[in-house]
Design an enzyme around this catalytic site. Structure first.
Site, PDB file in Angstrom:
ATOM      1  N   GLY A 185      14.195  78.939  66.822  1.00  0.00           N
ATOM      2  CA  GLY A 185      12.801  79.189  66.435  1.00  0.00           C
ATOM      3  C   GLY A 185      11.889  79.305  67.645  1.00  0.00           C
ATOM      4  O   GLY A 185      12.358  79.517  68.763  1.00  0.00           O
ATOM      5  N   HIS A 240      10.145  84.745  70.176  1.00  0.00           N
ATOM      6  CA  HIS A 240       9.448  85.678  71.063  1.00  0.00           C
ATOM      7  C   HIS A 240      10.226  86.996  71.055  1.00  0.00           C
ATOM      8  O   HIS A 240      11.228  87.134  70.321  1.00  0.00           O
ATOM      9  CB  HIS A 240       9.320  85.093  72.469  1.00  0.00           C
ATOM     10  N   GLY A 291      12.309  88.249  72.992  1.00  0.00           N
ATOM     11  CA  GLY A 291      13.737  88.141  73.315  1.00  0.00           C
ATOM     12  C   GLY A 291      14.553  87.948  72.040  1.00  0.00           C
ATOM     13  O   GLY A 291      15.542  88.657  71.798  1.00  0.00           O
ATOM     14  N   HIS A 292      14.102  86.990  71.226  1.00  0.00           N
ATOM     15  CA  HIS A 292      14.791  86.775  69.945  1.00  0.00           C
ATOM     16  C   HIS A 292      14.724  88.039  69.077  1.00  0.00           C
ATOM     17  O   HIS A 292      15.692  88.425  68.430  1.00  0.00           O
ATOM     18  CB  HIS A 292      14.126  85.642  69.164  1.00  0.00           C
ATOM     19  N   GLN A 313      22.723  69.233  70.642  1.00  0.00           N
ATOM     20  CA  GLN A 313      22.859  69.898  71.952  1.00  0.00           C
ATOM     21  C   GLN A 313      21.797  69.423  72.947  1.00  0.00           C
ATOM     22  O   GLN A 313      21.740  69.909  74.066  1.00  0.00           O
ATOM     23  CB  GLN A 313      22.813  71.421  71.805  1.00  0.00           C
ATOM     24  N   GLN A 320      21.891  87.435  76.790  1.00  0.00           N
ATOM     25  CA  GLN A 320      22.402  87.216  78.156  1.00  0.00           C
ATOM     26  C   GLN A 320      21.565  86.166  78.887  1.00  0.00           C
ATOM     27  O   GLN A 320      22.007  85.570  79.861  1.00  0.00           O
ATOM     28  CB  GLN A 320      22.378  88.534  78.934  1.00  0.00           C
ATOM     29  N   LYS A 321      20.348  85.939  78.395  1.00  0.00           N
ATOM     30  CA  LYS A 321      19.474  84.913  78.992  1.00  0.00           C
ATOM     31  C   LYS A 321      20.240  83.594  79.149  1.00  0.00           C
ATOM     32  O   LYS A 321      20.113  82.896  80.148  1.00  0.00           O
ATOM     33  CB  LYS A 321      18.250  84.751  78.090  1.00  0.00           C
ATOM     34  N   LEU A 339      11.579  85.795  79.085  1.00  0.00           N
ATOM     35  CA  LEU A 339      10.940  85.140  77.939  1.00  0.00           C
ATOM     36  C   LEU A 339      11.766  83.922  77.532  1.00  0.00           C
ATOM     37  O   LEU A 339      12.995  83.957  77.529  1.00  0.00           O
ATOM     38  CB  LEU A 339      10.839  86.111  76.761  1.00  0.00           C
ATOM     39  N   SER A 340      11.049  82.851  77.215  1.00  0.00           N
ATOM     40  CA  SER A 340      11.689  81.617  76.775  1.00  0.00           C
ATOM     41  C   SER A 340      10.711  80.871  75.882  1.00  0.00           C
ATOM     42  O   SER A 340       9.497  80.900  76.136  1.00  0.00           O
ATOM     43  CB  SER A 340      12.036  80.744  77.993  1.00  0.00           C
TER      44      SER A 340
HETATM   45  P1  AMP Z   1      17.160  79.876  71.567  1.00  0.00           P
HETATM   46  O1  AMP Z   1      16.209  79.949  70.430  1.00  0.00           O
HETATM   47  O2  AMP Z   1      16.513  79.577  72.882  1.00  0.00           O
HETATM   48  O3  AMP Z   1      18.356  79.004  71.279  1.00  0.00           O
HETATM   49  O4  AMP Z   1      17.746  81.338  71.748  1.00  0.00           O
HETATM   50  C1  AMP Z   1      18.348  82.009  70.663  1.00  0.00           C
HETATM   51  C2  AMP Z   1      19.013  83.251  71.183  1.00  0.00           C
HETATM   52  O5  AMP Z   1      18.033  84.099  71.775  1.00  0.00           O
HETATM   53  C3  AMP Z   1      20.059  82.965  72.267  1.00  0.00           C
HETATM   54  O6  AMP Z   1      21.186  83.804  72.054  1.00  0.00           O
HETATM   55  C4  AMP Z   1      19.340  83.314  73.536  1.00  0.00           C
HETATM   56  O7  AMP Z   1      20.194  83.713  74.580  1.00  0.00           O
HETATM   57  C5  AMP Z   1      18.474  84.483  73.063  1.00  0.00           C
HETATM   58  N1  AMP Z   1      17.326  84.654  73.969  1.00  0.00           N
HETATM   59  C6  AMP Z   1      16.461  83.700  74.390  1.00  0.00           C
HETATM   60  N2  AMP Z   1      15.589  84.229  75.289  1.00  0.00           N
HETATM   61  C7  AMP Z   1      15.914  85.531  75.435  1.00  0.00           C
HETATM   62  C8  AMP Z   1      15.391  86.611  76.226  1.00  0.00           C
HETATM   63  N3  AMP Z   1      14.360  86.439  77.053  1.00  0.00           N
HETATM   64  N4  AMP Z   1      15.978  87.818  76.124  1.00  0.00           N
HETATM   65  C9  AMP Z   1      17.050  88.013  75.283  1.00  0.00           C
HETATM   66  N5  AMP Z   1      17.581  87.034  74.522  1.00  0.00           N
HETATM   67  C10 AMP Z   1      17.026  85.816  74.586  1.00  0.00           C
END
Ligand code: AMP
Length: 295
Positions: free
Chosen positions: A37, A40, A42-43, A67, A154-155, A190-191
């Site tokens: 959740g 952004h 990226g998601h 985790q 790939q992030k 993006l994060s």
């Molecule tokens: P998270 O919500 O941080 O666990 O991320 C969920 C998925 O989104 C994971 O597969 C991440 O690698 C991917 N993700 C997070 N940030 C980015 C980004 N800036 N660009 C592409 N994928 C992303």
């Protein structure tokens, strides 16, 4: 036009599985986008990739407690469900699986996945137990939403390798797709954690993508000595006032073993702290064949 009744929000793992199985029986190809959740672009790029490749897209939103280490940000991790649903609606995602902690981890839960060896270095070293929690929850998500393709970013370079290896090792009937890193125009990856950064911290954080960019340029200019490249990254990060570096290294793209010398494709990976925020980023380095070698 986006269908305003979408996405369907599902909390029960059993209901999710029944939905996916019914769609598969009807011949649909299912894409799965696991997230925690606080979404952004990226998601959303993962959701777009799934929409392109699949008939039905399921996004999952679950902040997975297993985790996070005891000193990490599980309780303060951003939770923005309503905004997330609006974004997923705009991407025409069909289902959002949003289970409670108790639905994922029933009373007495005690079975975990032992992660593959590629999980041992880097994040696995700095965050003991992290990939055990990741592998366990991802396997559970694959069981609740048995998709054809799962999309990861790939992030989280090491995470993508760990999930690919787990899927191979356990013979999971799912394809793992890894999508490129989405960045802000200034280069910052993006994060969800970027929202913790003050203006000054954001400025410092930019040195992470800056250091990776510098390494790519050095490789393009013929540098192959990984020690030189590591030193360049550390100088760039510390010079910008980064508070601490967990790692800034050059590794083999498949094993993540640290390299002394770049021969084939390699990856530069950084994990660093700006204030109390921990950020990660990476860049695949492909030395041009036939280029002049400088060191
Ligand atoms: P998270 O919500 O941080 O666990 O991320 C969920 C998925 O989104 C994971 O597969 C991440 O690698 C991917 N993700 C997070 N940030 C980015 C980004 N800036 N660009 C592409 N994928 C992303």
């Amino acid at each position: 036009m986006p269908n305003s009744s979408l996405p369907h929000l599902i909390e029960s793992p059993q209901e999710m599985r029944e939905m996916v199985e019914a769609r598969r029986r009807a011949g649909a190809r299912i894409g799965l986008v696991p997230t925690m959740g606080a979404l952004h672009k990226g998601h959303l790029s993962l959701a777009k990739a799934s929409r392109q490749a699949c008939d039905v897209t399921v996004a999952t939103i679950f902040v997975n407690p297993t985790q996070f280490g005891p000193q990490e940000d599980y309780s303060r991790y951003p939770r923005t469900l309503q905004a997330d649903l609006d974004l997923l609606r705009s991407e025409q995602v069909d289902f959002v699986f949003c289970p409670s902690k108790d639905a994922m981890y029933l009373p007495g839960f005690s079975t975990y996945v032992e992660p593959p060896s590629v999980a041992n270095s880097l994040e696995g070293m700095i965050r003991p137990g992290h990939f055990r929690g990741v592998c366990t929850v991802v396997l559970k998500l694959f069981t609740s939403a048995p998709a054809d393709i799962a999309f990861f970013g790939q992030k989280d370079f090491q995470q993508a390798l760990v999930i690919q290896q787990m899927s191979r090792d356990l013979g999971l009937p799912i394809t793992i797709e890894v999508c490129p890193i989405v960045r802000d125009p200034d280069g910052l990856a993006l994060s969800s954690r970027n929202r913790y950064l003050s203006t000054e911290e954001r400025r410092k954080a930019l040195s992470i993508s800056g250091a990776l960019h510098e390494v790519r340029e050095l490789v393009a200019a013929g540098h192959r000595d990984a020690r030189v490249l590591r030193t360049a990254m550390q100088k760039a990060l510390l010079g910008a006032g980064i508070d601490s570096i967990d790692y800034a290294t050059i590794a083999d793209c498949e094993t993540l073993q640290e390299l002394d010398q770049i021969q084939d494709a390699a990856v530069a990976l950084i994990a660093a702290r700006v204030g109390t925020t921990r950020l990660i980023d990476n860049e695949v380095l492909a030395p041009p064949s036939g280029a002049t070698v400088r060191d």
